[in-house]
Scaffold this motif. Structure first.
Motif, PDB file in Angstrom:
ATOM      1  N   GLN A  96       0.676  -1.320  -0.008  1.00  0.00           N
ATOM      2  CA  GLN A  96      -0.167   0.061  -0.032  1.00  0.00           C
ATOM      3  C   GLN A  96       0.915   1.235  -0.003  1.00  0.00           C
ATOM      4  N   GLY A 155       4.447   8.879   9.573  1.00  0.00           N
ATOM      5  CA  GLY A 155       3.943   7.572   9.141  1.00  0.00           C
ATOM      6  C   GLY A 155       3.049   7.099  10.124  1.00  0.00           C
ATOM      7  N   GLY A 156       1.924   6.231   9.745  1.00  0.00           N
ATOM      8  CA  GLY A 156       1.024   5.558  10.504  1.00  0.00           C
ATOM      9  C   GLY A 156       1.393   4.960  11.855  1.00  0.00           C
ATOM     10  N   THR A 157       2.484   4.281  11.722  1.00  0.00           N
ATOM     11  CA  THR A 157       2.832   3.648  12.789  1.00  0.00           C
ATOM     12  C   THR A 157       3.126   4.627  14.109  1.00  0.00           C
ATOM     13  N   ASN A 160      -0.208   6.194  15.118  1.00  0.00           N
ATOM     14  CA  ASN A 160      -1.034   5.274  16.185  1.00  0.00           C
ATOM     15  C   ASN A 160      -0.626   5.260  17.160  1.00  0.00           C
ATOM     16  N   HIS A 192      -3.245  -3.811  12.468  1.00  0.00           N
ATOM     17  CA  HIS A 192      -1.760  -3.792  11.912  1.00  0.00           C
ATOM     18  C   HIS A 192      -0.788  -3.977  12.889  1.00  0.00           C
ATOM     19  N   CYS A 194       1.572  -2.674  13.887  1.00  0.00           N
ATOM     20  CA  CYS A 194       2.111  -1.427  14.634  1.00  0.00           C
ATOM     21  C   CYS A 194       1.299  -1.209  16.137  1.00  0.00           C
ATOM     22  N   CYS A 247      -9.004   0.707   6.759  1.00  0.00           N
ATOM     23  CA  CYS A 247      -9.581  -0.728   6.851  1.00  0.00           C
ATOM     24  C   CYS A 247      -8.121  -1.600   7.309  1.00  0.00           C
ATOM     25  N   THR A 249      -5.230  -4.137   7.145  1.00  0.00           N
ATOM     26  CA  THR A 249      -4.009  -4.312   6.185  1.00  0.00           C
ATOM     27  C   THR A 249      -4.186  -5.494   5.368  1.00  0.00           C
ATOM     28  N   ASP A 274      -7.778   3.485  13.306  1.00  0.00           N
ATOM     29  CA  ASP A 274      -6.542   3.358  12.304  1.00  0.00           C
ATOM     30  C   ASP A 274      -7.088   3.313  10.970  1.00  0.00           C
ATOM     31  N   ALA A 276      -5.099   4.651   8.547  1.00  0.00           N
ATOM     32  CA  ALA A 276      -3.844   4.693   7.649  1.00  0.00           C
ATOM     33  C   ALA A 276      -4.110   4.467   6.001  1.00  0.00           C
ATOM     34  N   ASP A 303      -3.022   8.034   6.446  1.00  0.00           N
ATOM     35  CA  ASP A 303      -1.895   8.263   5.321  1.00  0.00           C
ATOM     36  C   ASP A 303      -2.353   8.598   3.976  1.00  0.00           C
ATOM     37  N   HIS A 305       0.055   8.985   1.943  1.00  0.00           N
ATOM     38  CA  HIS A 305       1.126   8.305   1.221  1.00  0.00           C
ATOM     39  C   HIS A 305       0.692   6.774   0.991  1.00  0.00           C
ATOM     40  N   LYS A 306      -0.705   6.528   1.206  1.00  0.00           N
ATOM     41  CA  LYS A 306      -1.025   4.994   0.747  1.00  0.00           C
ATOM     42  C   LYS A 306      -2.078   5.461  -0.265  1.00  0.00           C
ATOM     43  N   LEU A 313       6.717  10.361   3.545  1.00  0.00           N
ATOM     44  CA  LEU A 313       5.902   9.966   4.546  1.00  0.00           C
ATOM     45  C   LEU A 313       4.775  11.180   4.801  1.00  0.00           C
ATOM     46  N   THR A 315       1.551  11.700   6.917  1.00  0.00           N
ATOM     47  CA  THR A 315       0.578  11.168   7.673  1.00  0.00           C
ATOM     48  C   THR A 315      -0.187  12.130   8.666  1.00  0.00           C
TER      49      THR A 315
END
Ligand code: PLP
Length: 492
Positions: A96, A155-157, A160, A192, A194, A247, A249, A274, A276, A303, A305-306, A313, A315
């Motif tokens: 993604q 980033g999503g990590t 979150n 996910h 993370c 949704c 991963t 989440d 992301a 995100d 960037h997805k 990045l 987010t």
């Protein structure tokens, strides 16, 4: 003053700042990239993922570094462009990761040239203001009220983790405690990894992560939340937050946010979404019903960037109640800001994990400003429509199967002709994927569902079409047949 030699600017440093060299190499690079964008969109002559073994790749760059310094950037850039994975390519159907619109590259160029920090207003005031405007408009699209706030993060990590740190601080503040007894999260078992990491980073460990089973659609069994909650209370745990997937991963499944929000409101528990990957559907009139109720969440990660055509990045971490975002970190740093207590929205470092925070909002803002938010809506509609179309192609074939109907642009499926024994299917599909991607023809990934290996696509390139997907299935069939022949698995 003792006698000292005046320091002189070193030659090489002077050379590294030569504007004429920059102009020359820069113009060349823009031309190289424009040609590349044109070719990659068509994807005809280039392998989507030029494959070389990791050690061989590394040796190439080590050799270059050991040679005499070389100002010829053009060949170097050409190699990087040619040898990298091509996320723009119509056959890029893997992780993604966005196919970034070309404007991203210009925004990154500018951001790098200015090197603005966005943690401290004084260090990049236009970039901080841009981030503010992006967040405010995103909050409006999501359906939050005027008290909402947020910021961009790496980033999503990290988004979150930051949201969950806020949830903990908010709960401690509400209860007037400096720590909580046995803090824990409730999260779908399809979340996910993370989220798992966040629990570990916060020191909550395995016991701090309560996994709620999923149903046949891979959505959280929200009906089980009350029972799991009662059990956690009996064990003396404090449920700090529930994390909903928007949704997931692996299969792209959307949890039922309305039902989860009802539960969280009843028990005064923080709800984090989440989003992301899939909260991007807030831009789409057609698909935003997938995240109905998202405006009730205390925090949301999205995100760009997805699915939003932006390079990594980018987010956004959004808070329904902006005041909460100030609780996460309270830090004394008199060399950065005069008043540690003051809620200065523009000194973003007071609320973010990062201290030196790069320019994170410019790319998405530039796309929004240039094309309007319909750019995002159109892209999502196309990808989701294509996902449904592909699922139909699989459903109508007699040799491929879906484990579940896709809810997004993430689709799992596998090759399973009736004559092949079930125990051979994992090895068969694994062979097909590996041979396909190392040939450079397509880039796809794989995942395990209920112990079975599935091929997994994320439709992300705007240049992928129905014809691409037909072509993919033909390629996979041919590889499948090759495997079956080589392993004598075809009936004679
Ligand atoms: C649902 C979900 N959450 C979080 C992440 C992590 O996001 P990032 O890669 O931006 O750290 C991912 C990445 O695939 C994801 O799919």
């Amino acid at each position: 003053m003792p006698e000292m030699q005046t320091p002189l600017r070193p030659n090489l440093v002077q050379q590294a700042f030569d504007p004429d060299f920059f102009r020359h190499v820069g113009h060349q690079l823009i031309d190289q990239l424009a040609d590349y964008f044109q070719a990659a969109q068509k994807g005809q002559t280039m392998a989507v993922m030029p494959w070389e073994k990791p050690d061989e790749r590394t040796n190439h760059f080590q050799t270059l570094l050991e040679a005499a310094p070389d100002e010829n950037a053009q060949d170097f850039f050409a190699y990087l462009i040619a040898q990298n994975i091509h996320t723009l390519h119509p056959h890029y159907l893997g992780h993604q990761v966005a196919s970034p619109a070309p404007l991203n590259a210009l925004a990154d160029l500018l951001a790098s040239a200015m090197n603005s920090g966005t943690g401290v207003y004084e260090m990049g005031s236009p970039m901080v203001a841009i981030e503010r405007v992006l967040i405010k408009n995103l909050n409006r699209v999501l359906g939050y009220g005027p008290q909402a706030d947020g910021f961009m993060t790496n980033g999503g990590t990290l988004g979150n983790l930051t949201a969950l740190l806020t949830a903990r601080q908010a709960r401690q503040a509400r209860e007037g405690l400096s720590s909580l007894p046995k803090p824990a999260l409730m999260v779908s078992e399809a979340a996910h990894y993370c989220v798992d990491r966040a629990s570990k980073v916060m020191g909550w460990g395995e016991a701090g992560l309560i996994k709620i089973p999923v149903d046949a659609q891979y959505q959280m069994r929200a009906d089980l939340l009350p029972a799991y909650y009662e059990q956690a209370l009996k064990e003396g745990k404090t449920i700090v937050a529930v994390v909903a997937n928007a949704c997931s991963t692996a299969t792209g499944a959307y949890d039922n946010i309305e039902v989860i929000a009802d539960f969280c409101e009843m028990h005064q528990i923080w709800l984090h979404v989440d989003g992301a990957h899939g909260a991007a559907v807030i831009f789409s009139d057609k698909y935003k019903k997938k995240v109905e109720g998202i405006h009730r969440a205390d925090s949301v990660v999205i995100d760009f960037h997805k699915m939003l055509l932006t390079s990594a990045l980018t987010t956004a971490l959004l808070y329904k109640n902006g005041d909460d975002s100030y609780l996460t970190f309270s830090q004394q740093a008199s060399y950065l800001w005069a008043d540690d207590e003051e809620r200065e929205w523009y000194n973003l470092g007071k609320r973010t994990f990062e201290c030196t925070k790069s320019t994170l909002g410019l790319k998405a803002y530039l796309l929004w400003r240039t094309y309007g938010p319909d750019l995002f809506a159109q892209h999502i509609d196309y990808l989701y429509d294509l996902g449904h179309y592909f699922a139909e192609m699989i459903a109508q074939s007699d040799d491929f199967a879906l484990p579940v109907a896709p809810q997004s642009n993430i689709i799992c499926f596998r090759y399973c002709p009736t004559e092949v024994p079930k125990e051979e299917l994992n090895a068969l599909n694994s062979f097909m994927r590996e041979t396909l991607i190392t040939s450079g023809a397509f880039y796809i990934v794989q995942t395990q569902l209920a112990g079975q290996l599935y091929l997994r696509l994320t439709l992300i390139s705007p240049f992928t079409t129905v014809a691409t997907l037909e072509d993919l299935l033909q390629n996979l069939r041919a590889l499948g047949q090759q495997y079956l022949l080589e392993n004598r698995l075809l009936p004679h």
